[in-house]
Write an enzyme that holds these catalytic residues in place. Structure first.
Site, PDB file in Angstrom:
ATOM      1  N   HIS A  64       0.855  -1.198   0.000  1.00 34.43           N
ATOM      2  CA  HIS A  64       0.000   0.000   0.000  1.00 34.43           C
ATOM      3  C   HIS A  64       0.887   1.243   0.000  1.00 34.43           C
ATOM      4  O   HIS A  64       1.968   1.248   0.586  1.00 34.43           O
ATOM      5  CB  HIS A  64      -0.913  -0.008   1.223  1.00 34.43           C
ATOM      6  CG  HIS A  64      -1.938   1.078   1.176  1.00 34.43           C
ATOM      7  ND1 HIS A  64      -1.667   2.360   1.606  1.00 34.43           N
ATOM      8  CD2 HIS A  64      -3.211   1.094   0.716  1.00 34.43           C
ATOM      9  CE1 HIS A  64      -2.741   3.114   1.419  1.00 34.43           C
ATOM     10  NE2 HIS A  64      -3.695   2.364   0.876  1.00 34.43           N
TER      11      HIS A  64
ATOM     12  N   GLU B 123      -4.188   1.951  -7.343  1.00 32.85           N
ATOM     13  CA  GLU B 123      -4.588   3.020  -6.431  1.00 32.85           C
ATOM     14  C   GLU B 123      -3.681   4.229  -6.673  1.00 32.85           C
ATOM     15  O   GLU B 123      -2.571   4.287  -6.107  1.00 32.85           O
ATOM     16  CB  GLU B 123      -4.441   2.568  -4.974  1.00 32.85           C
ATOM     17  CG  GLU B 123      -5.280   1.354  -4.624  1.00 32.85           C
ATOM     18  CD  GLU B 123      -5.612   1.303  -3.137  1.00 32.85           C
ATOM     19  OE1 GLU B 123      -6.784   1.096  -2.827  1.00 32.85           O
ATOM     20  OE2 GLU B 123      -4.706   1.485  -2.305  1.00 32.85           O
TER      21      GLU B 123
ATOM     22  N   GLY C 264      -7.321   8.521   0.337  1.00 36.81           N
ATOM     23  CA  GLY C 264      -7.387   9.111   1.678  1.00 36.81           C
ATOM     24  C   GLY C 264      -8.021  10.492   1.728  1.00 36.81           C
ATOM     25  O   GLY C 264      -8.559  10.992   0.740  1.00 36.81           O
TER      26      GLY C 264
ATOM     27  N   SER D 120     -10.558   6.783  -2.923  1.00 41.54           N
ATOM     28  CA  SER D 120     -11.747   7.619  -2.735  1.00 41.54           C
ATOM     29  C   SER D 120     -12.994   7.040  -3.407  1.00 41.54           C
ATOM     30  O   SER D 120     -13.861   7.788  -3.876  1.00 41.54           O
ATOM     31  CB  SER D 120     -11.505   9.048  -3.241  1.00 41.54           C
ATOM     32  OG  SER D 120     -10.509   9.680  -2.472  1.00 41.54           O
TER      33      SER D 120
HETATM   34  C1  PEP Z   1      -6.770   3.144   0.345  1.00 44.21           C
HETATM   35  O1  PEP Z   1      -6.114   3.786   1.162  1.00 44.21           O
HETATM   36  O2  PEP Z   1      -6.325   2.107  -0.155  1.00 44.21           O
HETATM   37  C2  PEP Z   1      -8.080   3.649  -0.035  1.00 44.21           C
HETATM   38  C3  PEP Z   1      -8.644   3.133  -1.080  1.00 44.21           C
HETATM   39  O3  PEP Z   1      -8.601   4.604   0.793  1.00 44.21           O
HETATM   40  P1  PEP Z   1      -9.844   5.570   0.496  1.00 44.21           P
HETATM   41  O4  PEP Z   1     -10.926   4.760  -0.154  1.00 44.21           O
HETATM   42  O5  PEP Z   1     -10.240   6.075   1.837  1.00 44.21           O
HETATM   43  O6  PEP Z   1      -9.330   6.649  -0.408  1.00 44.21           O
END
Ligand code: PEP
Length: 271
Positions: A105, A177, A183, A223
């Site tokens: 991650h 991602e 985040g 997100s």
């Molecule tokens: C993540 O941190 O892998 C993630 C998808 O977070 P968010 O959906 O809160 O952006």
């Protein structure tokens, strides 16, 4: 195209919806969450998974045992045991009831020194111990602005799969991602951008797996919420959604999974 065609351009491929709780989830909350999703009796074709913190993982896995929901860790060490203070190994995750593990991650890459090389070692270890690795890849804003996003993504995929046979590569899952989309400070990525990046990643995955169509599943994360889940779920190269904040309640998670399943089942407009 026939009138009965659906939005799912990847029939026969499973569609995953999962969440990592990150550093959230005290025992009482974790139990309540697990009990609620254990009570869901029909996931409508979605493959669900949750990745709680290590401290509640065994509890959550016990409560979800026998349900459709798989449980995973959020990280692990590449070694099986030894002098690695503060670390958790693949056999330990297995003993707790995990069947999956999230690796690489962007928060781990950025704050804890995770590299493509250590991610690769961890993937090998996870597969050796029967865990399905979910490998997160993604470019930073600077890399996208510098027109090297595709290169960065290809590099992350190739190094992740380094040294694996085609059969082993087929047992790895990926989550695209974009770092800038994740985040609190994240901005949701336009679905067209995700489609373009995912097509490039898919080419790399096909190459690694040795044949188109049998390449590793590719999820999208960053997100994702109830408003934007459907367009991401409908993308041809996307096999699932990996969700943070919007799935940190059991209701939020179950509703997102329902939204994804409805998107995949919806009639597709004639071109
Ligand atoms: C993540 O941190 O892998 C993630 C998808 O977070 P968010 O959906 O809160 O952006």
């Amino acid at each position: 195209m026939s009138a009965s065609a659906t939005s799912n351009p990847k029939p026969g491929r499973p569609f995953w919806v999962g969440t990592s709780w990150k550093m959230n989830g005290l025992p009482d909350d974790a139990r309540r969450y697990a009990e609620r999703i254990a009570a869901v009796d029909d996931w409508h074709g979605i493959r669900p998974f949750v990745m709680p913190p290590f401290t509640v993982l065994a509890d959550v896995a016990r409560l979800l045992h026998g349900s459709a929901v798989q449980v995973g860790g959020q990280n692990m060490h590449w070694d099986e045991s030894g002098s690695w203070t503060g670390e958790i190994s693949a056999p330990m995750l297995r003993q707790c009831g995990a069947t999956m593990v999230e690796l690489g991650h962007s928060e781990r890459r950025r704050h804890f020194g995770e590299t493509d090389e250590t991610v690769n070692w961890k993937i090998h270890a996870a597969l050796r111990h029967g865990l399905t690795p979910l490998v997160c890849i993604g470019e930073t804003q600077a890399e996208r602005d510098g027109n090297v996003a595709d290169l960065i993504l290809a590099r992350q995929v190739r190094l992740a799969l380094h040294g694996l046979t085609a059969a082993q590569a087929g047992r790895v899952m990926f989550a695209y991602e974009p770092v800038w989309a994740i985040g609190e400070a994240g901005r949701p990525a336009p679905p067209e951008l995700v489609a373009q990046a995912a097509a490039g990643i898919r080419q790399e995955l096909d190459r690694a797996a040795g044949a188109p169509g049998v390449s590793p599943p590719l999820l999208y994360g960053g997100s994702v919420n109830l408003e934007n889940a459907a367009p991401y779920a409908a993308l041809a190269d996307i096999d699932g959604l990996f969700v943070g904040r919007a799935a940190w309640t059991a209701e939020g998670y179950a509703t997102l999974a329902r939204t994804a399943s409805r998107t995949l089942a919806a009639p597709r407009p004639e071109p």
